[in-house]
Motif scaffolding. Structure first.
Motif, PDB file in Angstrom:
ATOM      1  N   VAL A 173       0.857  -1.183   0.000  1.00  0.00           N
ATOM      2  CA  VAL A 173       0.000   0.000   0.000  1.00  0.00           C
ATOM      3  C   VAL A 173       0.891   1.230   0.000  1.00  0.00           C
ATOM      4  O   VAL A 173       1.741   1.398   0.881  1.00  0.00           O
ATOM      5  CB  VAL A 173      -0.927   0.017   1.229  1.00  0.00           C
ATOM      6  CG1 VAL A 173      -1.723   1.319   1.290  1.00  0.00           C
ATOM      7  CG2 VAL A 173      -1.871  -1.183   1.206  1.00  0.00           C
ATOM      8  N   ILE A 174       0.717   2.086  -0.985  1.00  0.00           N
ATOM      9  CA  ILE A 174       1.523   3.305  -1.120  1.00  0.00           C
ATOM     10  C   ILE A 174       0.624   4.514  -0.882  1.00  0.00           C
ATOM     11  O   ILE A 174      -0.255   4.814  -1.697  1.00  0.00           O
ATOM     12  CB  ILE A 174       2.155   3.409  -2.524  1.00  0.00           C
ATOM     13  CG1 ILE A 174       2.872   2.109  -2.907  1.00  0.00           C
ATOM     14  CG2 ILE A 174       3.089   4.607  -2.582  1.00  0.00           C
ATOM     15  CD1 ILE A 174       4.057   1.763  -2.049  1.00  0.00           C
ATOM     16  N   PRO A 175       0.774   5.233   0.229  1.00  0.00           N
ATOM     17  CA  PRO A 175      -0.025   6.447   0.425  1.00  0.00           C
ATOM     18  C   PRO A 175       0.299   7.481  -0.651  1.00  0.00           C
ATOM     19  O   PRO A 175       1.471   7.779  -0.903  1.00  0.00           O
ATOM     20  CB  PRO A 175       0.401   6.934   1.816  1.00  0.00           C
ATOM     21  CG  PRO A 175       0.955   5.713   2.494  1.00  0.00           C
ATOM     22  CD  PRO A 175       1.623   4.925   1.403  1.00  0.00           C
ATOM     23  N   THR A 176      -0.739   8.005  -1.278  1.00  0.00           N
ATOM     24  CA  THR A 176      -0.565   9.010  -2.342  1.00  0.00           C
ATOM     25  C   THR A 176      -1.554  10.154  -2.123  1.00  0.00           C
ATOM     26  O   THR A 176      -2.442  10.380  -2.943  1.00  0.00           O
ATOM     27  CB  THR A 176      -0.775   8.378  -3.730  1.00  0.00           C
ATOM     28  OG1 THR A 176      -2.000   7.614  -3.723  1.00  0.00           O
ATOM     29  CG2 THR A 176       0.368   7.475  -4.107  1.00  0.00           C
ATOM     30  N   PRO A 177      -1.433  10.892  -1.024  1.00  0.00           N
ATOM     31  CA  PRO A 177      -2.392  11.971  -0.741  1.00  0.00           C
ATOM     32  C   PRO A 177      -2.312  13.075  -1.784  1.00  0.00           C
ATOM     33  O   PRO A 177      -1.282  13.273  -2.433  1.00  0.00           O
ATOM     34  CB  PRO A 177      -1.943  12.463   0.632  1.00  0.00           C
ATOM     35  CG  PRO A 177      -0.480  12.136   0.687  1.00  0.00           C
ATOM     36  CD  PRO A 177      -0.342  10.833  -0.045  1.00  0.00           C
ATOM     37  N   GLY A 178      -3.394  13.781  -1.919  1.00  0.00           N
ATOM     38  CA  GLY A 178      -3.453  14.903  -2.852  1.00  0.00           C
ATOM     39  C   GLY A 178      -4.794  14.975  -3.525  1.00  0.00           C
ATOM     40  O   GLY A 178      -5.556  15.915  -3.316  1.00  0.00           O
ATOM     41  N   HIS A 179      -5.106  13.980  -4.351  1.00  0.00           N
ATOM     42  CA  HIS A 179      -6.429  13.955  -4.978  1.00  0.00           C
ATOM     43  C   HIS A 179      -7.498  13.896  -3.892  1.00  0.00           C
ATOM     44  O   HIS A 179      -8.513  14.583  -3.965  1.00  0.00           O
ATOM     45  CB  HIS A 179      -6.521  12.760  -5.918  1.00  0.00           C
ATOM     46  CG  HIS A 179      -7.779  12.710  -6.724  1.00  0.00           C
ATOM     47  ND1 HIS A 179      -8.261  13.801  -7.431  1.00  0.00           N
ATOM     48  CD2 HIS A 179      -8.674  11.706  -6.939  1.00  0.00           C
ATOM     49  CE1 HIS A 179      -9.389  13.467  -8.044  1.00  0.00           C
ATOM     50  NE2 HIS A 179      -9.663  12.211  -7.747  1.00  0.00           N
ATOM     51  N   THR A 180      -7.274  13.075  -2.881  1.00  0.00           N
ATOM     52  CA  THR A 180      -8.044  13.085  -1.639  1.00  0.00           C
ATOM     53  C   THR A 180      -7.044  12.940  -0.496  1.00  0.00           C
ATOM     54  O   THR A 180      -5.893  12.557  -0.713  1.00  0.00           O
ATOM     55  CB  THR A 180      -9.069  11.924  -1.575  1.00  0.00           C
ATOM     56  OG1 THR A 180      -8.361  10.675  -1.590  1.00  0.00           O
ATOM     57  CG2 THR A 180     -10.055  11.977  -2.729  1.00  0.00           C
ATOM     58  N   PRO A 181      -7.463  13.229   0.751  1.00  0.00           N
ATOM     59  CA  PRO A 181      -6.508  13.167   1.862  1.00  0.00           C
ATOM     60  C   PRO A 181      -5.896  11.787   2.066  1.00  0.00           C
ATOM     61  O   PRO A 181      -4.720  11.677   2.431  1.00  0.00           O
ATOM     62  CB  PRO A 181      -7.360  13.576   3.069  1.00  0.00           C
ATOM     63  CG  PRO A 181      -8.465  14.393   2.495  1.00  0.00           C
ATOM     64  CD  PRO A 181      -8.768  13.793   1.159  1.00  0.00           C
ATOM     65  N   GLY A 182      -6.678  10.724   1.844  1.00  0.00           N
ATOM     66  CA  GLY A 182      -6.184   9.386   2.086  1.00  0.00           C
ATOM     67  C   GLY A 182      -6.096   8.536   0.834  1.00  0.00           C
ATOM     68  O   GLY A 182      -6.262   7.313   0.906  1.00  0.00           O
ATOM     69  N   HIS A 183      -5.824   9.150  -0.280  1.00  0.00           N
ATOM     70  CA  HIS A 183      -5.697   8.391  -1.523  1.00  0.00           C
ATOM     71  C   HIS A 183      -4.543   7.390  -1.380  1.00  0.00           C
ATOM     72  O   HIS A 183      -3.529   7.674  -0.759  1.00  0.00           O
ATOM     73  CB  HIS A 183      -5.418   9.348  -2.681  1.00  0.00           C
ATOM     74  CG  HIS A 183      -5.569   8.732  -4.036  1.00  0.00           C
ATOM     75  ND1 HIS A 183      -4.672   7.820  -4.549  1.00  0.00           N
ATOM     76  CD2 HIS A 183      -6.524   8.888  -4.990  1.00  0.00           C
ATOM     77  CE1 HIS A 183      -5.066   7.449  -5.756  1.00  0.00           C
ATOM     78  NE2 HIS A 183      -6.187   8.077  -6.046  1.00  0.00           N
ATOM     79  N   LEU A 184      -4.718   6.196  -1.946  1.00  0.00           N
ATOM     80  CA  LEU A 184      -3.659   5.195  -1.905  1.00  0.00           C
ATOM     81  C   LEU A 184      -3.466   4.549  -3.272  1.00  0.00           C
ATOM     82  O   LEU A 184      -4.365   4.581  -4.126  1.00  0.00           O
ATOM     83  CB  LEU A 184      -3.935   4.127  -0.841  1.00  0.00           C
ATOM     84  CG  LEU A 184      -5.162   3.218  -0.984  1.00  0.00           C
ATOM     85  CD1 LEU A 184      -4.931   2.053  -1.937  1.00  0.00           C
ATOM     86  CD2 LEU A 184      -5.569   2.669   0.384  1.00  0.00           C
ATOM     87  N   ALA A 185      -2.311   3.971  -3.461  1.00  0.00           N
ATOM     88  CA  ALA A 185      -1.989   3.185  -4.649  1.00  0.00           C
ATOM     89  C   ALA A 185      -1.520   1.812  -4.191  1.00  0.00           C
ATOM     90  O   ALA A 185      -1.156   1.621  -3.022  1.00  0.00           O
ATOM     91  CB  ALA A 185      -0.903   3.873  -5.476  1.00  0.00           C
ATOM     92  N   LEU A 186      -1.547   0.842  -5.082  1.00  0.00           N
ATOM     93  CA  LEU A 186      -1.055  -0.504  -4.804  1.00  0.00           C
ATOM     94  C   LEU A 186       0.106  -0.806  -5.739  1.00  0.00           C
ATOM     95  O   LEU A 186       0.045  -0.509  -6.936  1.00  0.00           O
ATOM     96  CB  LEU A 186      -2.162  -1.541  -4.990  1.00  0.00           C
ATOM     97  CG  LEU A 186      -3.401  -1.392  -4.100  1.00  0.00           C
ATOM     98  CD1 LEU A 186      -4.423  -2.475  -4.422  1.00  0.00           C
ATOM     99  CD2 LEU A 186      -3.025  -1.437  -2.624  1.00  0.00           C
ATOM    100  N   PHE A 187       1.157  -1.428  -5.187  1.00  0.00           N
ATOM    101  CA  PHE A 187       2.365  -1.692  -5.966  1.00  0.00           C
ATOM    102  C   PHE A 187       2.873  -3.093  -5.657  1.00  0.00           C
ATOM    103  O   PHE A 187       2.973  -3.494  -4.494  1.00  0.00           O
ATOM    104  CB  PHE A 187       3.447  -0.668  -5.620  1.00  0.00           C
ATOM    105  CG  PHE A 187       4.737  -0.847  -6.356  1.00  0.00           C
ATOM    106  CD1 PHE A 187       4.810  -0.661  -7.730  1.00  0.00           C
ATOM    107  CD2 PHE A 187       5.899  -1.202  -5.677  1.00  0.00           C
ATOM    108  CE1 PHE A 187       6.007  -0.832  -8.418  1.00  0.00           C
ATOM    109  CE2 PHE A 187       7.103  -1.365  -6.343  1.00  0.00           C
ATOM    110  CZ  PHE A 187       7.152  -1.178  -7.720  1.00  0.00           C
ATOM    111  N   ARG A 188       3.200  -3.833  -6.718  1.00  0.00           N
ATOM    112  CA  ARG A 188       3.778  -5.166  -6.564  1.00  0.00           C
ATOM    113  C   ARG A 188       5.218  -5.110  -7.061  1.00  0.00           C
ATOM    114  O   ARG A 188       5.473  -4.955  -8.254  1.00  0.00           O
ATOM    115  CB  ARG A 188       2.955  -6.190  -7.354  1.00  0.00           C
ATOM    116  CG  ARG A 188       3.440  -7.621  -7.179  1.00  0.00           C
ATOM    117  CD  ARG A 188       2.455  -8.622  -7.750  1.00  0.00           C
ATOM    118  NE  ARG A 188       2.212  -8.425  -9.178  1.00  0.00           N
ATOM    119  CZ  ARG A 188       1.258  -9.037  -9.875  1.00  0.00           C
ATOM    120  NH1 ARG A 188       0.430  -9.865  -9.278  1.00  0.00           N
ATOM    121  NH2 ARG A 188       1.120  -8.813 -11.166  1.00  0.00           N
TER     122      ARG A 188
END
Length: 292
Positions: free
Chosen positions: A162-177
């Motif tokens: 789980v990669i936190p990627t705030p900005g678009h929303t406060p708790g936006h996240l991305a997934l990375f393998r």
């Protein structure tokens, strides 16, 4: 940066006629990753992510797409298929609209980054609308969402981070393998430029950041693009647009991060009047300035 046709993923389409709203279900985007395009134009993408014997649904598109998503799941995994969990990259109606219905249908938990749980501020137009849409999507309140620990990861997907990627929303996240450097960035990075009316209308395939008009904090969003670029992904499975892969991806993502973080992107270039106007527009849409 120029890309060739082979850089844009789009495998065999499963029995398109059985789906509603012009949706298509693409064959493997990366190993164990399947993309459901939920509409004819710019509707959001939904991903079925498999790990061993389990699978997880990432995002749920607009409200009213639950039966479509369940049908696609059965096409992929068999009758009665049920995910280990639902993970939302962020709580916007085009990504979380069918989450409650699917959670009830499958009796599974919906996970979000903890930063998505507090309601956004209501003092600005975007914040007020976000509060309304949150209650519309989750009428039972915050009980419909569970926080995910980024340090622990996604239940059922031990090979994904789980990669936190705030900005678009406060708790936006991305997934990375890390194994194959596959990235599911939600709306943190798109393969369509929704900030350009010309690009959006022509459906031009190009890397872009999230739409500014619906972004909580543009500067944080730009920095999140740079954070994702540092991962040097080889496959990008975005929330909007066509999945992308190949050696051109990592340098193109770095270039996008540099562009979005440049003073010109934030209104630091051009005439004084132009800078002030740009800053006012960004501040109007930046609802992170209100206390949460």
């Amino acid at each position: 940066m120029e890309t060739s046709q082979k850089d844009w993923l789009g495998g065999r389409q499963f029995d398109v006629g059985r789906y509603l709203h012009g949706a298509t279900l693409e064959e493997t985007v990366a190993t164990g990753v399947y993309c459901l395009v939920t509409g004819k134009r710019r509707d959001s993408n939904v991903y079925f992510v498999q790990s061993g014997e389990t699978w997880v649904l990432v995002d749920t598109a607009w409200r009213g797409r639950a039966e479509l998503i369940r049908s696609a799941a059965q096409t992929l995994f068999g009758a009665g298929a049920r995910p280990r969990a639902i993970v939302l990259t962020h709580v916007h109606p085009d990504h979380a609209g069918s989450a409650s219905e699917l959670a009830r249908m499958w009796d599974v938990t919906v996970y979000v980054h903890p930063g998505e749980l507090p309601l956004p501020p209501s003092g600005r137009i975007i914040g007020a609308l976000a509060g309304v849409e949150r209650h519309w999507m989750f009428p039972s309140g915050q009980d419909g969402l569970s926080p995910i620990d980024p340090n622990v990861g996604v239940p059922g997907l031990p090979d994904w981070q789980v990669i936190p990627t705030p900005g678009h929303t406060p708790g936006h996240l991305a997934l990375f393998r890390e194994g194959d450097r596959a990235l599911i960035p939600g709306d943190a990075v798109l393969t369509v430029n929704l900030n350009s009316p010309g690009d959006a209308l022509s459906q031009r395939h190009t890397l872009g950041g999230p739409p500014r008009f619906a972004t909580w904090n543009w500067r944080a969003a730009a920095e999140s693009v740079s954070e994702l670029a540092r991962l040097e992904p080889s496959v990008l499975a975005p929330g909007h647009g066509r999945p992308m892969a190949g050696p051109v991806l990592a340098p193109a993502l770095r270039a996008l991060g540099e562009q979005l973080n440049s003073p010109a992107s934030a209104g630091g270039a051009g005439s004084s009047a132009g800078r002030k106007l740009t800053e006012r527009v960004l501040n109007f849409f930046d609802y992170s300035r209100r206390a949460r």
